[in-house]
Write a protein that holds these residues in place. Structure first.
Motif, PDB file in Angstrom:
ATOM      1  N   SER A 116     -24.021  20.498  -4.682  1.00 23.91           N
ATOM      2  CA  SER A 116     -25.476  20.341  -4.648  1.00 23.91           C
ATOM      3  C   SER A 116     -26.188  21.684  -4.640  1.00 23.91           C
ATOM      4  O   SER A 116     -27.283  21.827  -5.185  1.00 23.91           O
ATOM      5  CB  SER A 116     -25.885  19.518  -3.418  1.00 23.91           C
ATOM      6  OG  SER A 116     -25.372  18.205  -3.505  1.00 23.91           O
TER       7      SER A 116
ATOM      8  N   ALA B  53     -28.952  22.921  -7.286  1.00 29.45           N
ATOM      9  CA  ALA B  53     -30.260  23.459  -6.911  1.00 29.45           C
ATOM     10  C   ALA B  53     -30.523  24.786  -7.600  1.00 29.45           C
ATOM     11  O   ALA B  53     -31.644  25.071  -8.048  1.00 29.45           O
ATOM     12  CB  ALA B  53     -30.337  23.614  -5.399  1.00 29.45           C
TER      13      ALA B  53
ATOM     14  N   ALA C   9     -33.623  25.797  -9.976  1.00 30.97           N
ATOM     15  CA  ALA C   9     -34.449  26.951  -9.601  1.00 30.97           C
ATOM     16  C   ALA C   9     -34.493  27.984 -10.718  1.00 30.97           C
ATOM     17  O   ALA C   9     -35.543  28.591 -10.988  1.00 30.97           O
ATOM     18  CB  ALA C   9     -33.908  27.574  -8.317  1.00 30.97           C
TER      19      ALA C   9
ATOM     20  N   LEU D  98     -34.669  15.711 -10.857  1.00 31.48           N
ATOM     21  CA  LEU D  98     -33.522  15.485  -9.987  1.00 31.48           C
ATOM     22  C   LEU D  98     -33.421  14.001  -9.670  1.00 31.48           C
ATOM     23  O   LEU D  98     -34.370  13.403  -9.158  1.00 31.48           O
ATOM     24  CB  LEU D  98     -33.657  16.284  -8.689  1.00 31.48           C
ATOM     25  CG  LEU D  98     -32.681  15.918  -7.565  1.00 31.48           C
ATOM     26  CD1 LEU D  98     -31.241  16.237  -7.965  1.00 31.48           C
ATOM     27  CD2 LEU D  98     -33.045  16.645  -6.267  1.00 31.48           C
TER      28      LEU D  98
ATOM     29  N   PRO E 157     -33.671  15.822  -0.837  1.00 29.97           N
ATOM     30  CA  PRO E 157     -33.691  17.283  -0.995  1.00 29.97           C
ATOM     31  C   PRO E 157     -34.165  18.024   0.245  1.00 29.97           C
ATOM     32  O   PRO E 157     -33.776  19.157   0.478  1.00 29.97           O
ATOM     33  CB  PRO E 157     -34.650  17.489  -2.161  1.00 29.97           C
ATOM     34  CG  PRO E 157     -34.578  16.220  -2.936  1.00 29.97           C
ATOM     35  CD  PRO E 157     -34.375  15.146  -1.917  1.00 29.97           C
TER      36      PRO E 157
ATOM     37  N   GLN F  46     -29.608  21.163   0.186  1.00 33.22           N
ATOM     38  CA  GLN F  46     -30.000  22.135  -0.832  1.00 33.22           C
ATOM     39  C   GLN F  46     -31.020  23.125  -0.279  1.00 33.22           C
ATOM     40  O   GLN F  46     -31.871  23.640  -1.000  1.00 33.22           O
ATOM     41  CB  GLN F  46     -30.540  21.416  -2.076  1.00 33.22           C
ATOM     42  CG  GLN F  46     -29.500  20.502  -2.710  1.00 33.22           C
ATOM     43  CD  GLN F  46     -30.117  19.442  -3.574  1.00 33.22           C
ATOM     44  OE1 GLN F  46     -30.790  18.547  -3.076  1.00 33.22           O
ATOM     45  NE2 GLN F  46     -29.888  19.511  -4.862  1.00 33.22           N
TER      46      GLN F  46
ATOM     47  N   ILE G  25     -34.756  24.451  -1.300  1.00 33.76           N
ATOM     48  CA  ILE G  25     -35.143  25.069  -2.575  1.00 33.76           C
ATOM     49  C   ILE G  25     -35.774  24.026  -3.497  1.00 33.76           C
ATOM     50  O   ILE G  25     -36.850  24.232  -4.072  1.00 33.76           O
ATOM     51  CB  ILE G  25     -33.923  25.712  -3.260  1.00 33.76           C
ATOM     52  CG1 ILE G  25     -33.426  26.904  -2.444  1.00 33.76           C
ATOM     53  CG2 ILE G  25     -34.262  26.145  -4.675  1.00 33.76           C
ATOM     54  CD1 ILE G  25     -32.193  27.550  -3.024  1.00 33.76           C
ATOM     55  N   VAL G  26     -35.088  22.882  -3.626  1.00 36.47           N
ATOM     56  CA  VAL G  26     -35.602  21.836  -4.505  1.00 36.47           C
ATOM     57  C   VAL G  26     -36.893  21.248  -3.954  1.00 36.47           C
ATOM     58  O   VAL G  26     -37.809  20.909  -4.713  1.00 36.47           O
ATOM     59  CB  VAL G  26     -34.535  20.740  -4.691  1.00 36.47           C
ATOM     60  CG1 VAL G  26     -35.105  19.579  -5.503  1.00 36.47           C
ATOM     61  CG2 VAL G  26     -33.311  21.302  -5.390  1.00 36.47           C
TER      62      VAL G  26
ATOM     63  N   ASP H 181     -27.285  13.889  -8.860  1.00 34.54           N
ATOM     64  CA  ASP H 181     -26.513  14.268  -7.682  1.00 34.54           C
ATOM     65  C   ASP H 181     -26.420  13.063  -6.732  1.00 34.54           C
ATOM     66  O   ASP H 181     -27.354  12.757  -6.016  1.00 34.54           O
ATOM     67  CB  ASP H 181     -27.196  15.445  -6.993  1.00 34.54           C
ATOM     68  CG  ASP H 181     -26.391  16.038  -5.854  1.00 34.54           C
ATOM     69  OD1 ASP H 181     -25.154  15.876  -5.867  1.00 34.54           O
ATOM     70  OD2 ASP H 181     -26.996  16.647  -4.957  1.00 34.54           O
TER      71      ASP H 181
END
Length: 529
Positions: free
Chosen positions: A326, A330, A334, A345, A352, A356, A359-360, A403
């Motif tokens: 994952s 991510a 990014a 996603l 998220p 992760q 970030i997501v 994911d």
């Protein structure tokens, strides 16, 4: 009562009332009963207003057709009929809804009003309801037909619905009327509605479509709705068994009923090859033929891929739990945002915000990444594909992450899991046809006695594979990574150690002093040999 007169009389007396009526095909009958046709007739297709249904029908509903909506109780027949009616009904195209149920129309409308498609302003204006339950209870088909003739003559509808037509049949059987009498009634009803230039729908409770039934023979269109229960899941499906004059999409198509009404998830057309995905002759493409590549945003990994992941490819990242799949996904999203791209996603495991490292979540907040996080029960593959394609179109996305495939399999209804391999094939090709680059993660149990890349036997469907594994060195777990394949491109064959820290995945050096890494417990090389 002369039934022949019932259906001929409206045809003789009706005058064009709706705008454009004079342009419609009109077939005058000669004394011998033959149609006087001088040129080819073009059948207009009406948009049903039901998402996905026009595609399944092959472009819409044929105007002036005589249709049957059939299925067991509770599968959504009445809801489908009302959704079509409120979508099509206008002052120029009025609708007449005959109810033959024992309950009053107001009770039925009470529930139909809960759907978004219901329009109170249309009732008693462009949409009218007439209760035929008392007429049908007598079992006298002449009386039922006469009542319908009078109503049609008064309102001059262009859309006619009879719900439930099965009730008419049952009532006629109780009086001992022969089957031939019922068949005559159905034929005359169909001819009457056609002569009035009305598009007609009979709604009925039927369980077996193979039964000999005059309605099935006379109907121009036969729309069959089903629902099945497996374990604790219920799946609804629709099938077009018959639609005269036009090709339809064959097979069963899943649909869902929510506050908006019915939504059908039609399959994606896979007939045309994807410009980005390799076709059957991909194996003869020269190495290095890939023109454009995307960066994954992880130092050294793009180099191991031969310069990045080819644009439009599908990448499978397989590894055991906690190996960093994952986090890699991510980084892929990014890096796309950093390059001015948008992504989608599809999360089938943790949200998220919990994984992760946010970030997501930040990318979603900025509108750079869209989220498919459906917690709807009884998901189907076609529904997920539809959600993905819709979000891709909304954002103009070029990168997609799923994911994970393991969570995806658990999210869909049990009835679809038997064909999960074929479903993944449809998913990969559908996303390829959309022109996006796809990264999929897959949970893979470490087996040090064999080398596997997918628990579903679908590794061949993807264009590139990255595998992650655990090894033991000095009584500590360490992570290894390798690029297994990149179609039509040279790539590294190295096994490299990597670590995960607050900056993400950090790829290190090869363990040149070790051998047997794939066995899980590497040994020191004998450098004296």
């Amino acid at each position: 009562m002369d039934l022949a007169g019932c259906f001929q009389w409206p045809h003789r007396t009706r005058q064009p009332t709706a705008q454009g009526d004079h342009k419609r095909p009109f077939f005058p009958l000669s004394r011998a009963g033959h149609f006087a046709m001088t040129n080819k007739v073009t059948i207009q297709r009406l948009p049903t207003g039901v998402p996905g249904l026009d595609q399944v029908l092959g472009g819409g509903l044929p105007e002036f057709s005589f249709n049957l909506i059939a299925g067991q109780p509770g599968c959504g027949k009445t809801t489908l009929a009302h959704q079509i009616m409120f979508s099509l009904a206008t002052p120029q195209r009025p609708a007449l809804y005959f109810t033959v149920l024992g309950e009053p129309p107001m009770k039925m409308l009470r529930y139909q009003q809960q759907f978004d498609f219901f329009d109170n302003n249309c009732v008693n204006d462009s949409v009218r309801f007439i209760n035929l339950s008392e007429d049908a209870a007598t079992g006298d088909l002449d009386r039922v037909l006469a009542r319908m003739v009078d109503s049609v003559a008064s309102f001059e509808p262009r859309l006619v619905f009879v719900d439930s037509f099965r009730s008419v049949m049952i009532a006629s059987e109780s009086t001992g009327n022969p089957q031939t009498r019922l068949q005559q009634f159905v034929q005359q009803l169909g001819m009457m509605m056609t002569s009035w230039q009305a598009t007609t729908f009979l709604i009925g409770e039927y369980f077996v479509e193979t039964d000999a039934n005059p309605v099935f023979t006379v109907a121009d269109g036969l729309i069959w709705m089903r629902q099945s229960v497996q374990r604790n899941s219920m799946v609804r499906k629709i099938e077009i068994l018959k639609m005269r004059g036009q090709p339809t999409l064959p097979g069963l198509h899943t649909f869902r009923i929510d506050t908006a009404g019915i939504k059908i998830f039609a399959p994606v057309n896979l007939a045309s090859p994807t410009p980005h995905l390799p076709t059957k002759d991909a194996g003869v493409r020269p190495v290095g033929a890939v023109e454009s590549r995307l960066q994954l945003g992880i130092a050294l990994l793009d180099e191991m891929l031969g310069g990045g992941l080819p644009k439009g490819y599908s990448l499978l990242v397989a590894g055991p739990s906690g190996s960093g799949k994952s986090i890699l996904a991510a980084a892929f999203l990014a890096e796309g945002a950093r390059c001015g791209e948008t992504g989608v996603l599809a999360a089938f495991e943790q949200r998220p915000s919990r994984s992760q490292n946010a970030i997501v979540a930040a990318l979603m907040a900025s509108g750079k990444v869209g989220l498919i996080d459906s917690r709807a029960p009884d998901l189907s593959i076609d529904e997920v594909i539809g959600l993905l394609l819709s979000e891709i179109a909304r954002l103009g996305a070029t990168r997609v992450v799923i994911d994970s495939l393991s969570g995806f399999e658990l999210a869909i209804a049990p009835t679809f899991r038997e064909d999960f391999r074929e479903s993944l094939s449809r998913l990969v090709f559908a996303l390829g046809n959309a022109g996006v680059t796809v990264l999929m993660t897959s949970e893979l149990e470490d087996r040090y006695t064999d080398l596997r890349f997918s628990p579903y036997g679908t590794a061949f469907l993807t264009d590139a594979i990255i595998v992650q594994r655990y090894i033991e060195i000095d009584s500590r777990l360490r992570r290894m990574l390798a690029v297994v394949k990149v179609r039509a491109s040279a790539h590294s064959d190295e096994l490299r150690e990597f670590r995960i820290n607050d900056k993400g995945i950090q790829i290190g050096d090869r363990l040149d002093d070790r051998e047997g890494l794939l066995g899980g417990r590497p040994r020191h090389k004998d450098l004296t040999v």
